[in-house]
Write a protein that holds these residues in place. Structure first.
Motif, PDB file in Angstrom:
ATOM      1  N   LEU A  66       0.795  -7.636   0.806  1.00 29.32           N
ATOM      2  CA  LEU A  66       0.702  -6.406   0.029  1.00 29.32           C
ATOM      3  C   LEU A  66       2.027  -6.149  -0.676  1.00 29.32           C
ATOM      4  CD1 LEU A  66      -1.180  -4.302   2.709  1.00 29.32           C
ATOM      5  CD2 LEU A  66      -2.104  -5.017   0.520  1.00 29.32           C
ATOM      6  N   ALA A 107      -2.906  -6.663  -3.529  1.00 28.54           N
ATOM      7  CA  ALA A 107      -3.299  -7.369  -2.306  1.00 28.54           C
ATOM      8  C   ALA A 107      -3.680  -8.805  -2.652  1.00 28.54           C
ATOM      9  CB  ALA A 107      -4.468  -6.658  -1.631  1.00 28.54           C
ATOM     10  N   LEU A 112     -11.183  -4.552   1.458  1.00 25.67           N
ATOM     11  CA  LEU A 112      -9.849  -4.161   1.910  1.00 25.67           C
ATOM     12  C   LEU A 112      -9.937  -2.786   2.559  1.00 25.67           C
ATOM     13  CD1 LEU A 112      -6.756  -5.208   1.602  1.00 25.67           C
ATOM     14  CD2 LEU A 112      -6.594  -3.179   0.190  1.00 25.67           C
ATOM     15  N   ASP A 113      -9.514  -2.702   3.796  1.00 25.35           N
ATOM     16  CA  ASP A 113      -9.454  -1.437   4.532  1.00 25.35           C
ATOM     17  C   ASP A 113      -7.987  -1.156   4.782  1.00 25.35           C
ATOM     18  OD1 ASP A 113      -9.966   0.808   6.012  1.00 25.35           O
ATOM     19  OD2 ASP A 113     -10.647  -0.273   7.795  1.00 25.35           O
ATOM     20  N   GLY A 114      -7.374  -0.378   3.870  1.00 21.65           N
ATOM     21  CA  GLY A 114      -5.942  -0.169   3.956  1.00 21.65           C
ATOM     22  C   GLY A 114      -5.532   1.274   3.741  1.00 21.65           C
ATOM     23  N   THR A 115      -4.290   1.564   4.110  1.00 15.95           N
ATOM     24  CA  THR A 115      -3.739   2.908   3.956  1.00 15.95           C
ATOM     25  C   THR A 115      -2.322   2.831   3.397  1.00 15.95           C
ATOM     26  OG1 THR A 115      -2.925   2.920   6.221  1.00 15.95           O
ATOM     27  CG2 THR A 115      -5.091   3.919   5.844  1.00 15.95           C
ATOM     28  N   ARG A 154      -5.998   6.661   2.189  1.00 16.04           N
ATOM     29  CA  ARG A 154      -6.818   5.456   2.060  1.00 16.04           C
ATOM     30  C   ARG A 154      -6.600   4.786   0.702  1.00 16.04           C
ATOM     31  NH1 ARG A 154     -12.721   5.018   4.394  1.00 16.04           N
ATOM     32  NH2 ARG A 154     -13.041   2.837   3.932  1.00 16.04           N
ATOM     33  N   TYR A 207      -4.828  -1.970  -5.682  1.00 15.17           N
ATOM     34  CA  TYR A 207      -5.326  -0.790  -4.984  1.00 15.17           C
ATOM     35  C   TYR A 207      -4.354   0.367  -5.159  1.00 15.17           C
ATOM     36  CZ  TYR A 207      -8.520  -4.138  -2.969  1.00 15.17           C
ATOM     37  OH  TYR A 207      -9.483  -5.095  -2.822  1.00 15.17           O
ATOM     38  N   CYS A 216      -3.045  -2.980   5.955  1.00 18.35           N
ATOM     39  CA  CYS A 216      -4.494  -3.151   6.002  1.00 18.35           C
ATOM     40  C   CYS A 216      -4.868  -3.902   7.277  1.00 18.35           C
ATOM     41  CB  CYS A 216      -5.013  -3.877   4.760  1.00 18.35           C
ATOM     42  SG  CYS A 216      -4.538  -5.596   4.624  1.00 18.35           S
ATOM     43  N   SER A 217      -6.096  -3.658   7.711  1.00 19.21           N
ATOM     44  CA  SER A 217      -6.612  -4.346   8.895  1.00 19.21           C
ATOM     45  C   SER A 217      -7.769  -5.268   8.550  1.00 19.21           C
ATOM     46  CB  SER A 217      -7.069  -3.323   9.936  1.00 19.21           C
ATOM     47  OG  SER A 217      -8.073  -2.480   9.390  1.00 19.21           O
ATOM     48  N   GLN A 218      -8.405  -5.063   7.408  1.00 19.78           N
ATOM     49  CA  GLN A 218      -9.534  -5.869   6.971  1.00 19.78           C
ATOM     50  C   GLN A 218      -9.333  -6.251   5.519  1.00 19.78           C
ATOM     51  OE1 GLN A 218     -12.132  -7.024   8.718  1.00 19.78           O
ATOM     52  NE2 GLN A 218     -11.300  -6.081  10.551  1.00 19.78           N
ATOM     53  N   ARG A 258      -5.072  -8.817   8.496  1.00 20.71           N
ATOM     54  CA  ARG A 258      -3.916  -7.921   8.611  1.00 20.71           C
ATOM     55  C   ARG A 258      -2.913  -8.192   7.496  1.00 20.71           C
ATOM     56  NH1 ARG A 258      -3.892  -4.614  12.540  1.00 20.71           N
ATOM     57  NH2 ARG A 258      -4.979  -4.999  14.477  1.00 20.71           N
TER      58      ARG A 258
END
Length: 181
Positions: A33, A47, A60-63, A78, A89, A106-108, A111
């Motif tokens: 990232l 990403a 992508l599941d990120g914060t 988010r 993103y 992110c986890s998905q 990582r």
């Protein structure tokens, strides 16, 4: 007893096909990232897969979280995809003007993490509408965007899979026409 050599040849040919048929998303085991610009206070993060640097366009599941030297903090917010920039993103929320230490994670689909200090100009972005672009749900990067880009690894995987399939069929036909051993 022609069946045994035929089965052995087909098994070997199938074993040659399996490595070539890896899913296109298997670009690496981590996401890189990179934090970039922040038009109107909306920080952008790019990403990419760590292995081949292909953009991460789905799932992508990120914060994003930020802290300022004066003690202010923002987030975690988010990350959502920008439809016109695959693999990029941002957040629906905007950071106020100031100097910020920004971290994204992110986890998905795997990582990933990125950290950067950035001077943010939180004034309204004047080059075009930001809000409509941010209304895209997570993982729903413009429907055609993911299909418009073809990375080199995906192309070579498809060529390898096709060649292995031809080899498999040719081996089967050759073994079928040979006299028994």
């Amino acid at each position: 007893m022609r069946t045994l050599p035929l089965l052995a040849a087909l098994t070997l040919a199938a074993a040659a096909v399996l490595p070539c048929a890896a899913p296109a998303g298997a670009d690496g085991d981590s996401v890189r990232l990179d934090i970039g610009e922040a038009p109107g206070g909306h920080v952008r993060a790019e990403a990419r897969w760590a292995g081949d640097r292909a953009p991460v366009v789905d799932g992508l599941d990120g914060t994003l979280a930020a802290t300022a030297p004066d003690g202010r903090s923002a987030g975690p917010w988010r990350l959502v995809g920008l439809p016109d920039r695959p693999g990029t993103y941002t957040t629906r929320e905007a950071l106020p003007s100031g100097h910020w230490r920004i971290s994204v994670g992110c986890s998905q689909p795997a990582r990933g993490r990125g950290v950067r200090e950035l001077d943010v100009d939180g004034r309204a972005f004047t080059e075009g509408p930001v809000a409509p672009q941010l209304a895209v749900p997570l993982g729903a990067v413009a429907s055609g965007a993911a299909h418009e880009t073809t990375d080199e690894a995906t192309t070579w995987a498809a060529i390898g899979t096709a060649a292995a399939a031809v080899l498999l069929v040719a081996t089967g036909l050759w073994m079928r026409r040979r006299p028994p051993w």
